[in-house]
Design an enzyme around this catalytic site. Structure first.
Site, PDB file in Angstrom:
ATOM      1  N   LYS A   3      -3.432  -1.468  15.659  1.00  0.00           N
ATOM      2  CA  LYS A   3      -2.897  -0.692  16.774  1.00  0.00           C
ATOM      3  C   LYS A   3      -3.835  -0.621  17.966  1.00  0.00           C
ATOM      4  O   LYS A   3      -5.044  -0.615  17.817  1.00  0.00           O
ATOM      5  CB  LYS A   3      -2.601   0.717  16.302  1.00  0.00           C
ATOM      6  N   GLU A   9       0.824  -1.224   0.000  1.00  0.00           N
ATOM      7  CA  GLU A   9       0.000   0.000   0.000  1.00  0.00           C
ATOM      8  C   GLU A   9       0.857   1.272   0.000  1.00  0.00           C
ATOM      9  O   GLU A   9       2.065   1.220   0.234  1.00  0.00           O
ATOM     10  CB  GLU A   9      -0.937   0.016   1.207  1.00  0.00           C
TER      11      GLU A   9
HETATM   12  N1  PSU Z   1      -2.129   1.449  10.425  1.00  0.00           N
HETATM   13  C1  PSU Z   1      -0.819   1.706  10.542  1.00  0.00           C
HETATM   14  N2  PSU Z   1      -0.199   2.514   9.640  1.00  0.00           N
HETATM   15  C2  PSU Z   1      -0.889   3.064   8.604  1.00  0.00           C
HETATM   16  C3  PSU Z   1      -2.287   2.761   8.483  1.00  0.00           C
HETATM   17  C4  PSU Z   1      -2.850   1.952   9.408  1.00  0.00           C
HETATM   18  O1  PSU Z   1      -0.193   1.209  11.444  1.00  0.00           O
HETATM   19  O2  PSU Z   1      -0.300   3.810   7.813  1.00  0.00           O
HETATM   20  C5  PSU Z   1      -3.073   3.305   7.328  1.00  0.00           C
HETATM   21  C6  PSU Z   1      -3.452   2.164   6.372  1.00  0.00           C
HETATM   22  O3  PSU Z   1      -3.340   2.622   5.060  1.00  0.00           O
HETATM   23  C7  PSU Z   1      -4.899   1.894   6.728  1.00  0.00           C
HETATM   24  C8  PSU Z   1      -5.380   3.278   7.076  1.00  0.00           C
HETATM   25  O4  PSU Z   1      -5.638   1.331   5.671  1.00  0.00           O
HETATM   26  O5  PSU Z   1      -4.306   3.850   7.800  1.00  0.00           O
HETATM   27  C9  PSU Z   1      -6.638   3.240   7.899  1.00  0.00           C
HETATM   28  O6  PSU Z   1      -7.149   4.518   7.968  1.00  0.00           O
HETATM   29  P1  PSU Z   1      -8.596   4.758   8.592  1.00  0.00           P
HETATM   30  O7  PSU Z   1      -8.475   4.391  10.039  1.00  0.00           O
HETATM   31  O8  PSU Z   1      -8.840   6.214   8.373  1.00  0.00           O
HETATM   32  O9  PSU Z   1      -9.529   3.887   7.836  1.00  0.00           O
END
Ligand code: PSU
Ligand code: MN
Length: 305
Positions: free
Chosen positions: A163, A28
């Site tokens: 996390k 990604e």
């Molecule tokens: N978790 C991490 N690092 C990240 C992300 C998640 O430890 O960079 C990023 C990923 O791309 C994930 C996104 O899909 O954050 C999720 O964002 P949201 O919670 O806004 O859906």
């Protein structure tokens, strides 16, 4: 009338690999532009690609550029995404049509990357952590679109869990409701990203890339469409002490609430804040766990091909 595939642009090396049935691993790009600071983000993205190659597979980093869904980026494109950072849009499923229309650059989240990977014919994807159900979601309704994508798109995501800024219990419940298998790789516990344990169990433990590959092939062959979470704990040698991470996480959450941070800004804000509060230790752990996930994903892809 254009079909979806006319938006897809596969790089020559990825195209060659897919055509000849060689293993490919999707990666990604939100982690590059929103998940880590420059220049660590670019260095890490390139090391992750190299790790995939060293383990026998071809890396396909995914993003949206010039109105195209790109599977496989050049070094220059990765550098551009890393340097531009937050200036690149964070793209989830719902944002895709706008970027295809306006031609602006987009860094894809787990959800958007899965969608593009499946379209390109890539079944394995490595990242750091998946999004999940946020703490307080009962009121905010903040549930990452990653979870819905896992419910509908047939791509396996190798991650270090999610996390502890999230509500891991509710995240596991949500995945269960939507029929998404959660595999613990050499563990019975769902890892909490920076830490190997969370107190939450996984559905199934598997201990080798071959076993994982077999279950994935069986799932899709049986007509069970949808994703799979392969939870791969951070290697013990790189695991930071739990207490400082915990303290930093709580402080970051409190600050986000105080500042009224919401929506897609939440995850990048918390990541940056935790890094600041741990003096960069969380970033080091983040880099190590991503490399570890890239290695496992490549091995699974090799077994599947
Ligand atoms: N978790 C991490 N690092 C990240 C992300 C998640 O430890 O960079 C990023 C990923 O791309 C994930 C996104 O899909 O954050 C999720 O964002 P949201 O919670 O806004 O859906
Ligand atoms: Mn969200």
């Amino acid at each position: 009338m254009k079909n979806t595939h006319s938006f897809l642009e596969i790089s020559p090396s990825v195209n060659e690999a897919l055509k000849s049935g060689q293993p490919v691993v999707a990666l990604e790009s939100t982690i590059i532009s929103h998940g880590m600071p420059y220049p660590d983000n670019v260095a890490t993205a390139l090391r992750v690609e190299q790790t995939v190659r060293e383990n026998g597979a071809v890396p396909a980093t995914i993003a949206i550029l010039n109105g195209k869904l790109k599977a496989g980026l050049s070094v220059a494109e990765i550098e551009y995404l890393g340097k531009t950072g937050r200036g690149v849009a964070k793209v989830s499923r719902r944002d895709i049509p706008f970027l295809l229309t306006n031609g602006k650059p987009g860094a894809t989240t787990v959800a958007a990357t899965m969608f593009i990977a499946e379209m390109a014919g890539i079944r394995i994807f490595a990242t750091g952590g998946i999004g999940g159900v946020h703490r307080g979601a009962a009121e905010t309704m903040d549930i990452s679109a990653d979870l819905q994508e896992l419910a509908r798109t047939s791509v396996a995501v190798v991650c270090a869990g999610a996390k502890s800024i999230l509500d891991l219990g509710l995240t596991m419940e949500y995945l269960e409701t939507h029929g998404v298998p959660v595999i613990g790789y050499q563990t019975e516990e769902f890892p909490a990203f920076y830490t190997r344990s969370s107190g939450f169990g996984v559905d199934y433990r598997l201990d080798s890339p071959a076993e994982v590959a077999k279950v994935l092939a069986t799932k899709w062959l049986a007509g069970l469409a949808g994703g799979v979470v392969i939870a791969n704990p951070i290697p013990a040698a790189h695991e930071p002490l739990a207490a400082p991470i915990q303290v930093a996480t709580e402080a970051a959450l409190a600050e986000a609430q105080r500042l009224g941070i919401s929506g897609k800004e939440v995850s990048p804000f918390l990541l940056g804040k935790i890094k600041e509060l741990t003096g960069g230790e969380s970033l080091q752990a983040n880099i190590e766990l991503v490399l570890n996930n890239a290695m496992l994903a490549a091995k699974i892809a090799v077994e599947m091909s």
